[in-house]
Design a protein around this motif. Structure first.
Motif, PDB file in Angstrom:
ATOM      1  N   LYS A 102       6.992   9.843  -1.534  1.00 46.92           N
ATOM      2  CA  LYS A 102       6.604  10.517  -0.273  1.00 46.92           C
ATOM      3  C   LYS A 102       6.556   9.543   0.890  1.00 46.92           C
ATOM      4  CE  LYS A 102       4.263  14.595  -1.924  1.00 46.92           C
ATOM      5  NZ  LYS A 102       2.997  15.241  -2.249  1.00 46.92           N
ATOM      6  N   LYS A 103       6.122   8.286   0.614  1.00 48.62           N
ATOM      7  CA  LYS A 103       6.001   7.304   1.692  1.00 48.62           C
ATOM      8  C   LYS A 103       7.297   6.523   1.924  1.00 48.62           C
ATOM      9  CE  LYS A 103       1.839   5.575   2.504  1.00 48.62           C
ATOM     10  NZ  LYS A 103       0.488   4.982   2.415  1.00 48.62           N
ATOM     11  N   GLY A 104       8.315   6.875   1.174  1.00 49.16           N
ATOM     12  CA  GLY A 104       9.609   6.214   1.380  1.00 49.16           C
ATOM     13  C   GLY A 104       9.708   4.838   0.729  1.00 49.16           C
ATOM     14  N   PHE A 105       8.785   4.510  -0.178  1.00 51.46           N
ATOM     15  CA  PHE A 105       8.830   3.197  -0.852  1.00 51.46           C
ATOM     16  C   PHE A 105       9.807   3.227  -2.033  1.00 51.46           C
ATOM     17  CE2 PHE A 105       4.058   2.576   0.347  1.00 51.46           C
ATOM     18  CZ  PHE A 105       4.426   2.335   1.664  1.00 51.46           C
ATOM     19  N   ALA A 106      10.118   4.419  -2.514  1.00 52.58           N
ATOM     20  CA  ALA A 106      11.061   4.559  -3.639  1.00 52.58           C
ATOM     21  C   ALA A 106      11.857   5.842  -3.428  1.00 52.58           C
ATOM     22  CB  ALA A 106      10.296   4.627  -4.956  1.00 52.58           C
ATOM     23  N   GLU A 107      13.031   5.881  -4.047  1.00 49.40           N
ATOM     24  CA  GLU A 107      13.898   7.059  -3.841  1.00 49.40           C
ATOM     25  C   GLU A 107      13.522   8.214  -4.744  1.00 49.40           C
ATOM     26  OE1 GLU A 107      17.965   5.896  -4.002  1.00 49.40           O
ATOM     27  OE2 GLU A 107      17.741   4.710  -2.164  1.00 49.40           O
ATOM     28  N   SER A 108      13.000   7.883  -5.920  1.00 48.19           N
ATOM     29  CA  SER A 108      12.621   8.927  -6.876  1.00 48.19           C
ATOM     30  C   SER A 108      11.528   8.342  -7.765  1.00 48.19           C
ATOM     31  CB  SER A 108      13.828   9.305  -7.735  1.00 48.19           C
ATOM     32  OG  SER A 108      14.229   8.170  -8.484  1.00 48.19           O
ATOM     33  N   ILE A 109      10.937   9.197  -8.595  1.00 49.62           N
ATOM     34  CA  ILE A 109       9.899   8.722  -9.520  1.00 49.62           C
ATOM     35  C   ILE A 109      10.503   7.674 -10.456  1.00 49.62           C
ATOM     36  CG2 ILE A 109       8.402   9.468 -11.430  1.00 49.62           C
ATOM     37  CD1 ILE A 109       7.920  12.063  -9.863  1.00 49.62           C
ATOM     38  N   ASP A 110      11.701   7.947 -10.941  1.00 50.70           N
ATOM     39  CA  ASP A 110      12.390   6.987 -11.820  1.00 50.70           C
ATOM     40  C   ASP A 110      12.594   5.651 -11.121  1.00 50.70           C
ATOM     41  OD1 ASP A 110      12.705   8.110 -14.223  1.00 50.70           O
ATOM     42  OD2 ASP A 110      14.688   8.975 -13.831  1.00 50.70           O
ATOM     43  N   ASP A 111      13.031   5.725  -9.862  1.00 51.09           N
ATOM     44  CA  ASP A 111      13.262   4.511  -9.086  1.00 51.09           C
ATOM     45  C   ASP A 111      11.955   3.712  -8.925  1.00 51.09           C
ATOM     46  OD1 ASP A 111      14.673   2.707  -7.336  1.00 51.09           O
ATOM     47  OD2 ASP A 111      13.793   3.775  -5.615  1.00 51.09           O
ATOM     48  N   ALA A 112      10.841   4.425  -8.706  1.00 45.49           N
ATOM     49  CA  ALA A 112       9.544   3.741  -8.561  1.00 45.49           C
ATOM     50  C   ALA A 112       9.191   2.993  -9.847  1.00 45.49           C
ATOM     51  CB  ALA A 112       8.454   4.749  -8.205  1.00 45.49           C
TER      52      ALA A 112
ATOM     53  N   THR B  44       1.531  -0.335   0.943  1.00 44.36           N
ATOM     54  CA  THR B  44       0.130   0.093   1.024  1.00 44.36           C
ATOM     55  C   THR B  44      -0.031   1.551   0.603  1.00 44.36           C
ATOM     56  OG1 THR B  44      -0.156  -1.436   2.852  1.00 44.36           O
ATOM     57  CG2 THR B  44      -1.863   0.261   2.579  1.00 44.36           C
ATOM     58  N   ILE B  45      -0.869   1.731  -0.428  1.00 43.05           N
ATOM     59  CA  ILE B  45      -1.213   3.082  -0.893  1.00 43.05           C
ATOM     60  C   ILE B  45      -2.715   3.077  -1.195  1.00 43.05           C
ATOM     61  CG2 ILE B  45      -0.919   4.782  -2.752  1.00 43.05           C
ATOM     62  CD1 ILE B  45       1.896   3.827  -3.122  1.00 43.05           C
ATOM     63  N   SER B  46      -3.411   4.122  -0.785  1.00 43.45           N
ATOM     64  CA  SER B  46      -4.852   4.156  -1.062  1.00 43.45           C
ATOM     65  C   SER B  46      -5.112   5.008  -2.304  1.00 43.45           C
ATOM     66  CB  SER B  46      -5.604   4.742   0.127  1.00 43.45           C
ATOM     67  OG  SER B  46      -5.283   6.114   0.236  1.00 43.45           O
ATOM     68  N   LEU B  47      -6.278   4.767  -2.899  1.00 42.94           N
ATOM     69  CA  LEU B  47      -6.683   5.538  -4.071  1.00 42.94           C
ATOM     70  C   LEU B  47      -6.794   7.022  -3.699  1.00 42.94           C
ATOM     71  CD1 LEU B  47      -7.301   4.751  -6.964  1.00 42.94           C
ATOM     72  CD2 LEU B  47      -9.694   4.462  -6.341  1.00 42.94           C
ATOM     73  N   THR B  48      -7.257   7.274  -2.479  1.00 44.71           N
ATOM     74  CA  THR B  48      -7.393   8.666  -2.024  1.00 44.71           C
ATOM     75  C   THR B  48      -6.037   9.377  -2.036  1.00 44.71           C
ATOM     76  OG1 THR B  48      -8.972   7.708  -0.512  1.00 44.71           O
ATOM     77  CG2 THR B  48      -8.496  10.043  -0.211  1.00 44.71           C
ATOM     78  N   GLU B  49      -5.005   8.644  -1.628  1.00 47.20           N
ATOM     79  CA  GLU B  49      -3.678   9.274  -1.614  1.00 47.20           C
ATOM     80  C   GLU B  49      -3.240   9.692  -3.018  1.00 47.20           C
ATOM     81  OE1 GLU B  49      -0.815   7.467   1.721  1.00 47.20           O
ATOM     82  OE2 GLU B  49      -2.046   5.921   0.761  1.00 47.20           O
ATOM     83  N   ILE B  50      -3.499   8.838  -4.022  1.00 46.08           N
ATOM     84  CA  ILE B  50      -3.057   9.239  -5.369  1.00 46.08           C
ATOM     85  C   ILE B  50      -3.994  10.286  -5.967  1.00 46.08           C
ATOM     86  CG2 ILE B  50      -1.530   7.322  -6.002  1.00 46.08           C
ATOM     87  CD1 ILE B  50      -3.820   6.133  -7.566  1.00 46.08           C
ATOM     88  N   GLN B  51      -5.277  10.207  -5.578  1.00 49.66           N
ATOM     89  CA  GLN B  51      -6.216  11.241  -6.060  1.00 49.66           C
ATOM     90  C   GLN B  51      -5.778  12.611  -5.557  1.00 49.66           C
ATOM     91  OE1 GLN B  51      -9.697   9.279  -4.730  1.00 49.66           O
ATOM     92  NE2 GLN B  51     -10.268   8.599  -6.783  1.00 49.66           N
ATOM     93  N   HIS B  52      -5.272  12.633  -4.367  1.00 53.72           N
ATOM     94  CA  HIS B  52      -4.800  13.883  -3.777  1.00 53.72           C
ATOM     95  C   HIS B  52      -3.659  14.468  -4.628  1.00 53.72           C
ATOM     96  CE1 HIS B  52      -3.967  16.717  -0.591  1.00 53.72           C
ATOM     97  NE2 HIS B  52      -2.675  16.419  -0.708  1.00 53.72           N
ATOM     98  N   GLU B  53      -2.803  13.594  -5.165  1.00 59.57           N
ATOM     99  CA  GLU B  53      -1.691  14.049  -6.011  1.00 59.57           C
ATOM    100  C   GLU B  53      -2.169  14.595  -7.349  1.00 59.57           C
ATOM    101  OE1 GLU B  53       1.486  14.492  -5.444  1.00 59.57           O
ATOM    102  OE2 GLU B  53       1.062  13.775  -3.427  1.00 59.57           O
ATOM    103  N   ALA B  54      -3.217  13.974  -7.895  1.00 61.06           N
ATOM    104  CA  ALA B  54      -3.632  14.310  -9.260  1.00 61.06           C
ATOM    105  C   ALA B  54      -4.578  15.499  -9.317  1.00 61.06           C
ATOM    106  CB  ALA B  54      -4.283  13.098  -9.909  1.00 61.06           C
ATOM    107  N   GLY B  55      -5.170  15.878  -8.204  1.00 62.74           N
ATOM    108  CA  GLY B  55      -6.161  16.955  -8.233  1.00 62.74           C
ATOM    109  C   GLY B  55      -7.329  16.534  -9.108  1.00 62.74           C
ATOM    110  N   ASN B  56      -7.713  17.409 -10.042  1.00 63.29           N
ATOM    111  CA  ASN B  56      -8.875  17.088 -10.884  1.00 63.29           C
ATOM    112  C   ASN B  56      -8.502  16.321 -12.150  1.00 63.29           C
ATOM    113  OD1 ASN B  56     -10.681  18.391  -9.210  1.00 63.29           O
ATOM    114  ND2 ASN B  56     -10.176  20.385 -10.122  1.00 63.29           N
TER     115      ASN B  56
END
Ligand code: AMP
Ligand code: ZN
Ligand code: FE
Ligand code: FE
Length: 290
Positions: free
Chosen positions: A152-162, A126-138
Motif C-alpha cells: 500500500k505504501k509503495g515499498f513493494a510491488e506485491s506481497i510476494d515481492d515484500a 517507515t511503518i507503524s504498528l498501528t498501520e499493521i494493526q489496522h490490516e489485521a483487525g482483531n
C-alpha cells in the motif's frame, strides 16, 4: 443430490484470526457457496478461528474439522532452515495445555512485529504498528499484514515481492521467533485428541527423497499421523510420491489450498489457481481415525 465422492474438500484454510483476510463467518459462507464437502480452519498458532466457526454454526452440507497450524523447530539432525509447520486436525479446542502453548506462540509473534518494523526503519522504510494493526483487525499480526502495508505504501510491488526482498528468511527485515520443538507440537496435538500432520513437505526444501523419508520416519516415531499430500505447490509427480510414502508408512493423507483470501490473492478456496482439487474420500478416511 451430489454423491459425496464427487465433492472437493479444503483442509488448509486461514481466517482473520491469523493472517487470512476472511472472517470465519465468510469462510463458512464461501465453502457453502463453492459446495465444498468438508473444510478445516487451520490458523497459525491459534484455534480462535475454528472456535468462532463452531460458535456461528457450520452450514448444512459442509463437514468441518477443527484445526491449527503450528510453526515448530524441525528435528535438529536434519539441518533444516525452511518453514516447518505441523497441522493438527480434530483437536479439542478447549484443551488447556494446547491453549497455554498457543498463547506462548502468540506472544512470540507479538514480540517479533516491532522488531521487524525496527529493521524496516533501519533501511528507510517507515511503518507503524498501528498501520499493521489496522490490516489485521482483531486477529494476530503476521508478516503478511506487514507485507500488505508495504504494498500500500509503495515499498513493494506485491506481497510476494515484500517477502522476497525484505521479510523472508535471510532478508534484511527477517526476525526469527520462538518456536516449540516438533516433538512438543506433535504430542500436544495428540494430547488434544487430534491428528498431527506434516504440512506441505515440498516447502521443506529437502536435498532428496531419502532425507524426506528419514524425516517422516523420525516424525512417525514421535507420533505423526499424516502427510499433507495435496498442496498447490506440489506437482503431480510430488503428489504421487507423497501418496506412496503415506501408504508405505501407514500415514493418513490430507490436502488443502492454504487459502489466505486477499493476503495470498492467487489462491482460491478449494481450487487454488484453477485445477487443484482434494478428494472427499480423504475426509472420510480422516473421520475414520479421529
Ligand atoms: P508469519 O506467521 O508472520 O511467520 O508469516 C507466515 C506467513 O507468511 C505464511 O502464511 C505464509 O503464507 C506467508 N509467507 C511466507 N513466505 C512467503 C513468501 N515468500 N511470499 C508470500 N507469503 C509468504
Ligand atoms: Zn499464513
Ligand atoms: Fe504453512
Ligand atoms: Fe498455512
Amino acid at each position: 443430490m451430489d454423491c459425496d465422492r464427487h465433492l472437493n474438500i479444503d483442509l488448509h484454510i486461514h481466517t482473520s484470526a491469523s493472517d487470512g483476510s476472511c472472517t470465519p463467518a465468510e469462510v463458512l459462507q464461501l465453502a457453502r457457496k463453492l459446495k465444498l464437502g468438508a473444510i478445516a480452519i487451520t490458523d497459525h498458532d491459534t484455534v480462535a478461528g475454528a472456535r468462532e466457526a463452531l460458535r456461528i454454526g457450520i452450514p448444512t452440507g459442509v463437514e468441518f474439522l477443527t484445526g491449527v497450524e503450528i510453526s515448530a523447530n524441525p528435528p535438529s539432525q536434519f539441518n533444516l532452515s525452511s518453514t516447518f509447520h505441523i497441522l493438527g486436525y480434530g483437536i479439542d479446542i478447549d484443551n488447556i495445555e494446547m491453549e497455554q502453548t498457543l498463547a506462548l506462540l502468540q506472544d512470540a509473534r507479538r514480540n517479533r512485529n516491532p522488531r521487524i518494523l525496527e529493521r524496516l526503519q533501519q533501511i528507510g522504510l517507515t511503518i507503524s504498528l498501528t498501520e499493521i494493526q489496522h490490516e489485521a483487525g482483531n486477529g494476530q499480526l503476521g508478516r503478511p499484514h506487514i507485507a500488505t502495508v508495504m504494498v500500500k505504501k509503495g515499498f513493494a510491488e506485491s506481497i510476494d515481492d515484500a517477502f522476497d526482498r525484505f521479510l523472508g528468511k535471510r532478508k534484511p527485515a527477517y526476525v526469527d521467533k520462538f518456536r516449540i520443538t516438533c516433538k512438543k507440537a506433535i504430542s500436544l496435538i495428540k494430547a488434544a485428541g487430534g491428528l498431527p500432520v506434516l504440512a506441505h513437505p515440498y516447502l521443506l526444501d529437502l536435498p532428496d527423497d531419502q532425507t524426506l523419508e528419514e524425516l517422516i520416519l523420525h516424525l512417525k516415531g514421535l507420533g505423526l499421523s499424516g502427510i499433507e499430500v495435496y498442496y498447490p505447490e506440489h506437482s503431480l509427480e510430488r503428489v504421487d510420491h507423497y501418496k506412496t510414502l503415506a501408504a508405505r508408512h501407514r500415514l493418513i493423507m490430507t490436502g488443502g489450498t492454504d487459502f489466505h483470501g486477499s493476503l495470498k490473492p492467487e489462491i482460491r478456496m478449494g481450487s487454488a489457481t484453477g485445477d487443484f482439487r482434494v478428494p472427499y474420500t480423504l475426509f472420510e478416511q480422516i473421520s475414520e481415525v479421529l
